[in-house]
Each structure stands twice: as C-alpha cells, then as structure tokens.
Scaffold this motif. Structure first.
Motif, PDB file in Angstrom:
ATOM      1  N   LEU A   1      -3.874  -4.038   2.679  1.00  0.00           N
ATOM      2  CA  LEU A   1      -2.256  -3.292   2.399  1.00  0.00           C
ATOM      3  C   LEU A   1      -1.855  -3.048   1.134  1.00  0.00           C
ATOM      4  CD1 LEU A   1      -0.570  -5.496   5.570  1.00  0.00           C
ATOM      5  CD2 LEU A   1      -1.615  -3.447   5.228  1.00  0.00           C
ATOM      6  N   CYS A   2      -2.346  -3.565  -0.131  1.00  0.00           N
ATOM      7  CA  CYS A   2      -1.582  -3.328  -1.229  1.00  0.00           C
ATOM      8  C   CYS A   2      -2.128  -2.021  -1.627  1.00  0.00           C
ATOM      9  CB  CYS A   2      -2.467  -4.706  -2.429  1.00  0.00           C
ATOM     10  SG  CYS A   2      -1.335  -5.640  -2.549  1.00  0.00           S
ATOM     11  N   ARG A   3      -3.877  -1.757  -1.090  1.00  0.00           N
ATOM     12  CA  ARG A   3      -3.916  -0.329  -1.674  1.00  0.00           C
ATOM     13  C   ARG A   3      -3.914   0.995  -0.588  1.00  0.00           C
ATOM     14  NH1 ARG A   3      -5.972   3.370  -2.837  1.00  0.00           N
ATOM     15  NH2 ARG A   3      -7.091   4.797  -3.786  1.00  0.00           N
ATOM     16  N   ALA A   4      -3.428   0.050   0.661  1.00  0.00           N
ATOM     17  CA  ALA A   4      -2.531   0.975   1.468  1.00  0.00           C
ATOM     18  C   ALA A   4      -1.324   1.808   0.760  1.00  0.00           C
ATOM     19  CB  ALA A   4      -2.653   0.745   2.396  1.00  0.00           C
ATOM     20  N   ILE A   5      -0.114   0.892   0.224  1.00  0.00           N
ATOM     21  CA  ILE A   5       0.554   0.830  -0.233  1.00  0.00           C
ATOM     22  C   ILE A   5       0.523   1.888  -2.118  1.00  0.00           C
ATOM     23  CG2 ILE A   5       2.774  -0.289  -1.517  1.00  0.00           C
ATOM     24  CD1 ILE A   5       1.949  -2.513   0.269  1.00  0.00           C
ATOM     25  N   LEU A   6      -0.632   1.660  -2.264  1.00  0.00           N
ATOM     26  CA  LEU A   6      -0.535   2.117  -3.852  1.00  0.00           C
ATOM     27  C   LEU A   6      -0.333   3.709  -3.535  1.00  0.00           C
ATOM     28  CD1 LEU A   6      -2.717   0.062  -5.803  1.00  0.00           C
ATOM     29  CD2 LEU A   6      -0.637   0.780  -6.136  1.00  0.00           C
TER      30      LEU A   6
END
Length: 342
Positions: A320-325
C-alpha cells in the motif's frame, strides 16, 4: 499438461477461460501499484470485505487452497470453485537430481543454482531416453548450464549467447575451472532469431563434425519473452534437434505490435491460430494485457499459506505504501524523481 477432467474440447476450455478472465478483469487488469489510481477496492463486494475482516490469520492462509468457512459469501465461493474447475492437470515427473558443487564464478544465487542443477538433470533424463549426445544451449550466459551438462553428464554442448562479454567470460571461466572440456563445450556470440537455423547448423559443423554426427536437444534456461516463440520456430527447422526443453519467463516483456489506452496487441501472442480466433471473439486484447502476463511472474499461492499475521501486515503495508506513492505521482503528474546525497 492436459485439460481438466470436465473438458473434452480445447476450444471449450479456452472459451471458458477467456469468459472467466473477462468477467473478473477488475481484479487484475491493472498494474499492482495502481490499485488506488483505479479505485480497485471500491469494486470489491461489501460481503467479501466483511468476510476477510472477520477471518483469522490461519483461515486467511487456507483461503488460497480453497478451504473456505461456511460463512463465505456465495459469490466468493463461486469464484474459487470456478478457478478450481479451470485448473489444468499438470503431469509431474520425478527427476533424479544430485546437488552439484558449481564453481561460483559469477555471483550465482541460490535460485539460479536450483534452476541449473534441476534443468540439467531434466535434460539428461530426456536425452538418455532418446539416446542424444549433443545439447544446443540457447542463452548460455556465463556457461554454468553448458559446463554442468558436460562435466556431470558428458554431453557435447554448443552455447549460444548474444552478449560478447558473456562469451569471453564463459571461455575465461572454462580455462580456469573446466580445462578438460575445451573440445566438447563451445560458445558463440549470436543473436537468435527465427532465421538462425542455417547459422546454428554451420556452427555445429564447425565445432563438432570431426567428433562424429550427433542428434541433439535444443535447450534454454530463462527463454525470456519472445525468445520462447523463436526457439519453437527454430526447433521446427533444425532436423538434427530431436527434443526441446525450455524454461520460458518474463511473458509481460513480449513485443507489442500495437497498443492503445485500452488494448494491447502482441506480435507473438497468441501463437496458435485456434487460440487467435477465440481470442478475437472475446476481445481478449482488452484484458489479457501486460498486467495479466505479469501474473505468471508472481509468487504462487503457496508462498502465502504459512505467513504469520505480522508477515501479512508487513506485506500489505509495503504494497500500500507503493500504491500511495503511485497515487500521489498520478495526481501531481510526477513521472521522474531524482535525489542525491552529498
């Protein structure tokens, strides 16, 4: 591999697969990092979300194995049952493989080591069955597989590699670690294409005709993207090649013929005429795109069945961190980022 027991016709099977994939494309027809960009979570039925919130970590681990609780929503049960019904029968052969000490002259990883010794054993088993004494190793790299096929199994090997520096290193490693196979393992720089049959025949004659005629096996470890199709075409043209053993990979890197925002047409996929006709009927170029082809490169469901709750949370957090970025990049139209440390 063979069709599931419920299917007699390959056309019916392919049609059902495409119909299924078309219906559930909302689950996969995007890059994983774009789940927020495309609001994917909003497509999940609410009863699915409630179900996953309520199950324990052990029950979550059993989910990929289609072991569901009675409270599982009917639509989710239908999905898992359909996946199970479409799963092809995969024939597994027992291959005698002996752990082999391989000179680690190029930073060989455990994964690559596992692939090399197992593929070499499989090649040997098939070559012995058909009384073959020669292997054409396509994409030979630094020569790990080629040298193992000779040192352990006594095959003559011609390694074909498109990078000149790899060919030089393969010969340098041979001089240092495998001096006794100099006459039986040869490497040549050549970029493989479907028109390479005559060149490969000439190279074989140049290096091995004095040793005696051979019939051989065409092999490839990590036949990336379109190389798998090229090797299939070559195999049909090389009369002295009697067996074909390849490990395809990186399907999502196959060459595009044309693309638009919603469609991706590949030059060599599908490769069969029968599949092409059904593919067109189901407009599969709108959902069998690169995100779909990448699924073959993902971890299998068995990778998740023994994960602890902390491991699941860590995996979800990083995802999800990568998706937020990605979401931030899309909103701000940020396509390039550069940073440095002084």
């Amino acid at each position: 591999m063979s069709l599931p027991a419920t299917y007699v016709s390959s056309i019916d099977y392919i049609s059902d697969c495409l119909g299924f994939l078309k219906s559930y494309q909302w689950l996969y027809n995007y890059y994983n990092t774009h789940v927020l960009v495309h609001n994917v979570f909003e497509n999940f039925p609410l009863d699915w979300i409630d179900y996953f919130k309520a199950i324990t970590n052990e029950e979550l681990n059993l989910f990929p194995l289609n072991q569901l609780k009675k409270e599982c929503p009917k639509t989710l049960q239908d999905l898992m049952e359909k996946i199970a019904s479409l799963k092809p029968n995969i024939e597994v052969e027992n291959i005698e493989c002996v752990a082999e000490p391989i000179c680690n002259y190029g930073g060989l990883s455990q994964k690559k080591y596992h692939e090399i010794i197992n593929l070499a054993a499989a090649i040997n088993q098939i070559c012995r069955q058909y009384k073959l004494d020669f292997v054409l190793d396509v994409g030979s790299g630094l020569g790990y597989l080629s040298h193992l096929l000779n040192s352990r199994y006594n095959y003559k090997v011609l390694g074909i590699e498109c990078k000149s520096e790899f060919v030089k290193l393969a010969y340098a490693n041979q001089e240092k670690h495998h001096p006794n196979c100099h006459n039986l393992v040869k490497f040549e720089e050549h970029f493989i294409s479907s028109e390479s049959a005559d060149i490969l025949t000439e190279l074989y004659i140049t290096h091995f005709s004095s040793i005696g005629p051979s019939i051989g096996c065409l092999a490839g470890l990590h036949a990336c993207a379109d190389l798998s199709i090229t090797i299939l075409e070559l195999f049909s043209k090389l009369d002295f090649m009697k067996c074909l053993i390849i490990m395809p990979c990186c399907y999502h890197r196959i060459e595009l013929e044309n693309e638009s925002e919603t469609r991706e047409c590949f030059k060599n996929f599908p490769s069969s005429e029968k599949f092409k006709n059904i593919y067109k009927t189901y407009e599969a170029d709108t959902y069998l795109r690169r995100p779909f082809l990448r699924l073959a490169c993902q971890q299998t469901h068995y990778s998740f069945v023994n994960m602890s709750e902390a491991e699941h949370e860590d995996h979800a957090f990083k995802f999800l961190c990568r998706a937020i970025l990605q979401e931030v990049a899309e909103i701000g139209k940020i396509y390039y980022c550069y940073c440095s440390r002084s």
